[in-house]
Design a protein around this motif. Structure first.
Motif, PDB file in Angstrom:
ATOM      1  N   THR A   1       0.829  -1.200   0.000  1.00 20.42           N
ATOM      2  CA  THR A   1       0.000   0.000   0.000  1.00 20.42           C
ATOM      3  C   THR A   1       0.868   1.255   0.000  1.00 20.42           C
ATOM      4  OG1 THR A   1      -1.858  -1.087   1.119  1.00 20.42           O
ATOM      5  CG2 THR A   1      -1.732   1.311   1.293  1.00 20.42           C
ATOM      6  N   ILE A   2       1.921   1.261   0.802  1.00 21.73           N
ATOM      7  CA  ILE A   2       2.833   2.408   0.832  1.00 21.73           C
ATOM      8  C   ILE A   2       3.472   2.595  -0.542  1.00 21.73           C
ATOM      9  CG2 ILE A   2       4.974   3.313   1.826  1.00 21.73           C
ATOM     10  CD1 ILE A   2       4.247   1.810   4.399  1.00 21.73           C
ATOM     11  N   LYS A   3       3.914   1.497  -1.131  1.00 22.44           N
ATOM     12  CA  LYS A   3       4.535   1.558  -2.456  1.00 22.44           C
ATOM     13  C   LYS A   3       3.572   2.122  -3.488  1.00 22.44           C
ATOM     14  CE  LYS A   3       4.119  -1.570  -5.250  1.00 22.44           C
ATOM     15  NZ  LYS A   3       3.253  -1.831  -6.432  1.00 22.44           N
ATOM     16  N   THR A   4       2.327   1.650  -3.473  1.00 24.54           N
ATOM     17  CA  THR A   4       1.344   2.101  -4.454  1.00 24.54           C
ATOM     18  C   THR A   4       1.021   3.581  -4.283  1.00 24.54           C
ATOM     19  OG1 THR A   4       0.369  -0.119  -4.585  1.00 24.54           O
ATOM     20  CG2 THR A   4      -0.993   1.714  -5.348  1.00 24.54           C
ATOM     21  N   LYS A   5       0.899   4.027  -3.043  1.00 23.90           N
ATOM     22  CA  LYS A   5       0.627   5.438  -2.796  1.00 23.90           C
ATOM     23  C   LYS A   5       1.771   6.311  -3.306  1.00 23.90           C
ATOM     24  CE  LYS A   5      -2.525   5.108   1.155  1.00 23.90           C
ATOM     25  NZ  LYS A   5      -3.616   5.881   0.537  1.00 23.90           N
ATOM     26  N   MET A   6       2.992   5.849  -3.135  1.00 23.93           N
ATOM     27  CA  MET A   6       4.133   6.617  -3.621  1.00 23.93           C
ATOM     28  C   MET A   6       4.147   6.688  -5.144  1.00 23.93           C
ATOM     29  SD  MET A   6       7.163   5.297  -1.050  1.00 23.93           S
ATOM     30  CE  MET A   6       8.428   6.310  -1.822  1.00 23.93           C
ATOM     31  N   GLN A   7       3.696   5.609  -5.803  1.00 24.07           N
ATOM     32  CA  GLN A   7       3.783   5.545  -7.259  1.00 24.07           C
ATOM     33  C   GLN A   7       2.566   6.131  -7.962  1.00 24.07           C
ATOM     34  OE1 GLN A   7       4.434   1.334  -7.915  1.00 24.07           O
ATOM     35  NE2 GLN A   7       6.627   1.650  -8.141  1.00 24.07           N
TER      36      GLN A   7
ATOM     37  N   GLN B   1      -0.429   7.998  -6.531  1.00 27.79           N
ATOM     38  CA  GLN B   1      -1.332   9.027  -6.019  1.00 27.79           C
ATOM     39  C   GLN B   1      -0.649  10.388  -6.011  1.00 27.79           C
ATOM     40  OE1 GLN B   1      -3.285   7.879  -2.471  1.00 27.79           O
ATOM     41  NE2 GLN B   1      -4.503   9.723  -2.296  1.00 27.79           N
ATOM     42  N   HIS B   2      -1.278  11.355  -6.648  1.00 28.82           N
ATOM     43  CA  HIS B   2      -0.658  12.680  -6.845  1.00 28.82           C
ATOM     44  C   HIS B   2      -0.253  13.333  -5.524  1.00 28.82           C
ATOM     45  CE1 HIS B   2       0.234  16.422  -8.862  1.00 28.82           C
ATOM     46  NE2 HIS B   2      -0.554  17.069  -8.024  1.00 28.82           N
ATOM     47  N   GLY B   3      -1.087  13.175  -4.496  1.00 26.94           N
ATOM     48  CA  GLY B   3      -0.803  13.834  -3.230  1.00 26.94           C
ATOM     49  C   GLY B   3       0.381  13.270  -2.480  1.00 26.94           C
ATOM     50  N   PHE B   4       0.853  12.100  -2.885  1.00 23.65           N
ATOM     51  CA  PHE B   4       1.973  11.452  -2.189  1.00 23.65           C
ATOM     52  C   PHE B   4       3.246  11.482  -3.040  1.00 23.65           C
ATOM     53  CE2 PHE B   4      -1.607   9.789   0.100  1.00 23.65           C
ATOM     54  CZ  PHE B   4      -1.143   9.521   1.364  1.00 23.65           C
ATOM     55  N   GLU B   5       3.221  12.219  -4.159  1.00 25.62           N
ATOM     56  CA  GLU B   5       4.328  12.135  -5.103  1.00 25.62           C
ATOM     57  C   GLU B   5       5.661  12.565  -4.509  1.00 25.62           C
ATOM     58  OE1 GLU B   5       3.256  12.237  -9.725  1.00 25.62           O
ATOM     59  OE2 GLU B   5       3.397  14.167  -8.733  1.00 25.62           O
ATOM     60  N   ARG B   6       5.649  13.526  -3.630  1.00 29.10           N
ATOM     61  CA  ARG B   6       6.911  14.067  -3.141  1.00 29.10           C
ATOM     62  C   ARG B   6       7.239  13.595  -1.727  1.00 29.10           C
ATOM     63  NH1 ARG B   6       8.947  17.547  -6.673  1.00 29.10           N
ATOM     64  NH2 ARG B   6       7.569  18.491  -8.212  1.00 29.10           N
TER      65      ARG B   6
ATOM     66  N   VAL C   1      -5.346  -1.442  -6.909  1.00 26.08           N
ATOM     67  CA  VAL C   1      -4.702  -0.131  -7.011  1.00 26.08           C
ATOM     68  C   VAL C   1      -5.725   0.990  -6.841  1.00 26.08           C
ATOM     69  CG1 VAL C   1      -3.534   1.452  -8.608  1.00 26.08           C
ATOM     70  CG2 VAL C   1      -2.738  -0.910  -8.387  1.00 26.08           C
ATOM     71  N   ARG C   2      -6.876   0.845  -7.469  1.00 28.66           N
ATOM     72  CA  ARG C   2      -7.906   1.880  -7.330  1.00 28.66           C
ATOM     73  C   ARG C   2      -8.356   2.026  -5.878  1.00 28.66           C
ATOM     74  NH1 ARG C   2      -8.393   5.067 -11.916  1.00 28.66           N
ATOM     75  NH2 ARG C   2     -10.558   5.509 -11.383  1.00 28.66           N
ATOM     76  N   GLY C   3      -8.434   0.908  -5.168  1.00 33.32           N
ATOM     77  CA  GLY C   3      -8.791   0.970  -3.757  1.00 33.32           C
ATOM     78  C   GLY C   3      -7.714   1.621  -2.914  1.00 33.32           C
ATOM     79  N   GLN C   4      -6.459   1.324  -3.220  1.00 37.46           N
ATOM     80  CA  GLN C   4      -5.361   1.865  -2.436  1.00 37.46           C
ATOM     81  C   GLN C   4      -5.203   3.367  -2.581  1.00 37.46           C
ATOM     82  OE1 GLN C   4      -2.285  -0.800  -3.924  1.00 37.46           O
ATOM     83  NE2 GLN C   4      -2.133  -1.802  -1.947  1.00 37.46           N
ATOM     84  N   VAL C   5      -5.598   3.899  -3.735  1.00 34.35           N
ATOM     85  CA  VAL C   5      -5.484   5.346  -3.946  1.00 34.35           C
ATOM     86  C   VAL C   5      -6.844   6.033  -3.811  1.00 34.35           C
ATOM     87  CG1 VAL C   5      -3.441   5.138  -5.403  1.00 34.35           C
ATOM     88  CG2 VAL C   5      -5.711   5.134  -6.473  1.00 34.35           C
ATOM     89  N   ASN C   6      -7.792   5.326  -3.200  1.00 34.43           N
ATOM     90  CA  ASN C   6      -9.106   5.890  -2.864  1.00 34.43           C
ATOM     91  C   ASN C   6      -9.906   6.334  -4.088  1.00 34.43           C
ATOM     92  OD1 ASN C   6      -8.460   5.676  -0.050  1.00 34.43           O
ATOM     93  ND2 ASN C   6      -7.273   7.564  -0.246  1.00 34.43           N
TER      94      ASN C   6
ATOM     95  N   LEU D   1      12.287   6.503 -12.174  1.00 30.57           N
ATOM     96  CA  LEU D   1      11.424   5.361 -12.499  1.00 30.57           C
ATOM     97  C   LEU D   1      11.442   4.309 -11.398  1.00 30.57           C
ATOM     98  CD1 LEU D   1      12.340   4.905 -16.274  1.00 30.57           C
ATOM     99  CD2 LEU D   1      10.248   5.914 -15.340  1.00 30.57           C
ATOM    100  N   TYR D   2      12.356   4.442 -10.448  1.00 27.44           N
ATOM    101  CA  TYR D   2      12.446   3.475  -9.351  1.00 27.44           C
ATOM    102  C   TYR D   2      11.799   3.997  -8.077  1.00 27.44           C
ATOM    103  CZ  TYR D   2      15.217   0.143 -11.940  1.00 27.44           C
ATOM    104  OH  TYR D   2      15.604  -0.798 -12.847  1.00 27.44           O
ATOM    105  N   ARG D   3      10.868   4.935  -8.248  1.00 26.60           N
ATOM    106  CA  ARG D   3      10.127   5.437  -7.086  1.00 26.60           C
ATOM    107  C   ARG D   3       9.382   4.285  -6.418  1.00 26.60           C
ATOM    108  NH1 ARG D   3       8.657   9.704  -4.486  1.00 26.60           N
ATOM    109  NH2 ARG D   3       6.598   9.891  -3.537  1.00 26.60           N
ATOM    110  N   GLY D   4       9.447   4.237  -5.092  1.00 27.11           N
ATOM    111  CA  GLY D   4       8.774   3.176  -4.348  1.00 27.11           C
ATOM    112  C   GLY D   4       9.563   1.890  -4.248  1.00 27.11           C
ATOM    113  N   ILE D   5      10.827   1.894  -4.687  1.00 25.52           N
ATOM    114  CA  ILE D   5      11.604   0.657  -4.735  1.00 25.52           C
ATOM    115  C   ILE D   5      11.878   0.100  -3.343  1.00 25.52           C
ATOM    116  CG2 ILE D   5      13.814   1.892  -4.768  1.00 25.52           C
ATOM    117  CD1 ILE D   5      13.003  -1.411  -6.587  1.00 25.52           C
ATOM    118  N   TRP D   6      12.049   0.963  -2.318  1.00 26.59           N
ATOM    119  CA  TRP D   6      12.411   0.439  -1.003  1.00 26.59           C
ATOM    120  C   TRP D   6      11.254  -0.272  -0.313  1.00 26.59           C
ATOM    121  CZ3 TRP D   6      17.035  -0.663  -1.029  1.00 26.59           C
ATOM    122  CH2 TRP D   6      18.000   0.169  -1.600  1.00 26.59           C
ATOM    123  N   PRO D   7      10.050   0.299  -0.256  1.00 27.34           N
ATOM    124  CA  PRO D   7       8.962  -0.517   0.287  1.00 27.34           C
ATOM    125  C   PRO D   7       8.695  -1.753  -0.561  1.00 27.34           C
ATOM    126  CG  PRO D   7       8.116   1.545  -0.619  1.00 27.34           C
ATOM    127  CD  PRO D   7       9.602   1.676  -0.537  1.00 27.34           C
ATOM    128  N   GLY D   8       8.880  -1.621  -1.885  1.00 24.14           N
ATOM    129  CA  GLY D   8       8.708  -2.788  -2.751  1.00 24.14           C
ATOM    130  C   GLY D   8       9.725  -3.875  -2.459  1.00 24.14           C
TER     131      GLY D   8
END
Length: 282
Positions: free
Chosen positions: A37-43, A45-50, A140-145, A246-253
């Motif tokens: 879920t953390i990985k998906t939000k990072m990749q 959802q606009h509000g979590f991009e940074r 994915v749709r559920g994870q990003v609300n 392109l490797y955003r979210g790699i650590w939780p993944g």
């Protein structure tokens, strides 16, 4: 190839893989969904991009509580059992069926990897992508609300299929290589399967991570649906700081992959052993 037991007919091996693969899938989701879920939000959802991994965790907890980490878990909870059991059923059946001189011939410059490992992995990946795409879309749709629509369940099929081909072919080849080069380690009931599967899955995910990122972008609905995957990748490289964006979210993944696949292989390996002890391979 994913177990040490004496093999029976290819159809029976496929059926056994179908059964024990369900355990693998359910274990994987139970262990890994909060991190996923953390990985998906990072990749996606606009509000979590940074936000980084820790900031995403804190923001999710503050705004949604513990339940926020399990949003979208129902589709993958039952779906993971289906597509992972299918991938192992297809792989084990194809791998055993290709127990022929051609199938057992080695791929040049591969360190002894047999052709049947690659072919069985490609068959398994295709079967998994067909089943997984709708489930991943709903998750994915559920994870990003965001809500999802039935007519769009195969959104992202192309990138999911490419990602899964690279993921599973790499995974099975690494597991095969590990089993051949470190046979005594794999025979250990806990540590061997845990390290073999955890390391193989993590390295495989690293190779296909940009495609996983694009899959989440497409399925989450971020940006125009008319933008191609290649264009999305170019835009991210241009706007977000280069190729490694392109490797955003790699650590939780990475954490999720290592723990979930390692623990799941322990469960599946012991289930394979029980199948032999109960005489179901005779």
């Amino acid at each position: 190839m994913t177990h040490n037991e004496a093999r029976s007919h290819w159809f029976k091996e496929g059926a056994i893989g179908l059964g024990v693969g369900v355990l693998y899938g359910l274990t994987s989701i139970s262990v890994g969904h909060p991190i996923d879920t953390i990985k998906t939000k990072m990749q996606g959802q606009h509000g979590f991009e940074r936000t980084n991994m820790f900031q995403t965790f804190v923001k999710t907890f503050q705004t949604q509580g513990i339940r926020g980490f399990y949003r979208g878990c129902i589709p993958p909870l039952w779906g993971s059992g289906i597509f992972r059991s299918t991938q192992f059923a297809v792989f084990e059946g194809a791998y055993t069926f290709l127990d022929t001189p051609f199938g057992k011939s080695t791929i040049p410059l591969s360190g002894g990897i047999q052709i049947r490992v690659l072919l069985a992995g490609a068959c398994a990946a295709t079967a998994r992508a067909v089943i997984e795409t709708p489930l991943e879309y709903a998750k994915v749709r559920g994870q990003v609300n965001r809500s999802w629509k039935l007519r769009n369940i195969y959104t992202g099929f192309g990138v999911t299929c490419c990602r899964t081909q690279g993921l599973l072919c790499t995974y099975f080849m690494l597991v095969d290589s590990g089993r051949r080069h470190f046979p005594e380690q794999f025979k250990r009931p806990i540590l061997g399967p845990f390290l073999t599967s955890g390391i193989a899955a993590t390295l495989a995910w690293w190779m296909v991570w940009p495609l996983e990122y694009m899959k989440c972008q497409v399925q989450s609905g971020y940006g125009s649906r008319q933008i191609s995957v290649i264009t999305r990748m170019r835009n991210i490289i241009r706007d977000k700081g280069g190729f490694f964006a392109l490797y955003r979210g790699i650590w939780p993944g990475t954490i999720r992959s290592f723990l979930a696949n390692g623990i799941s292989m322990i469960v599946m390996a012991n289930a394979q052993k029980k199948v032999s002890e109960w005489g179901l391979r005779n």
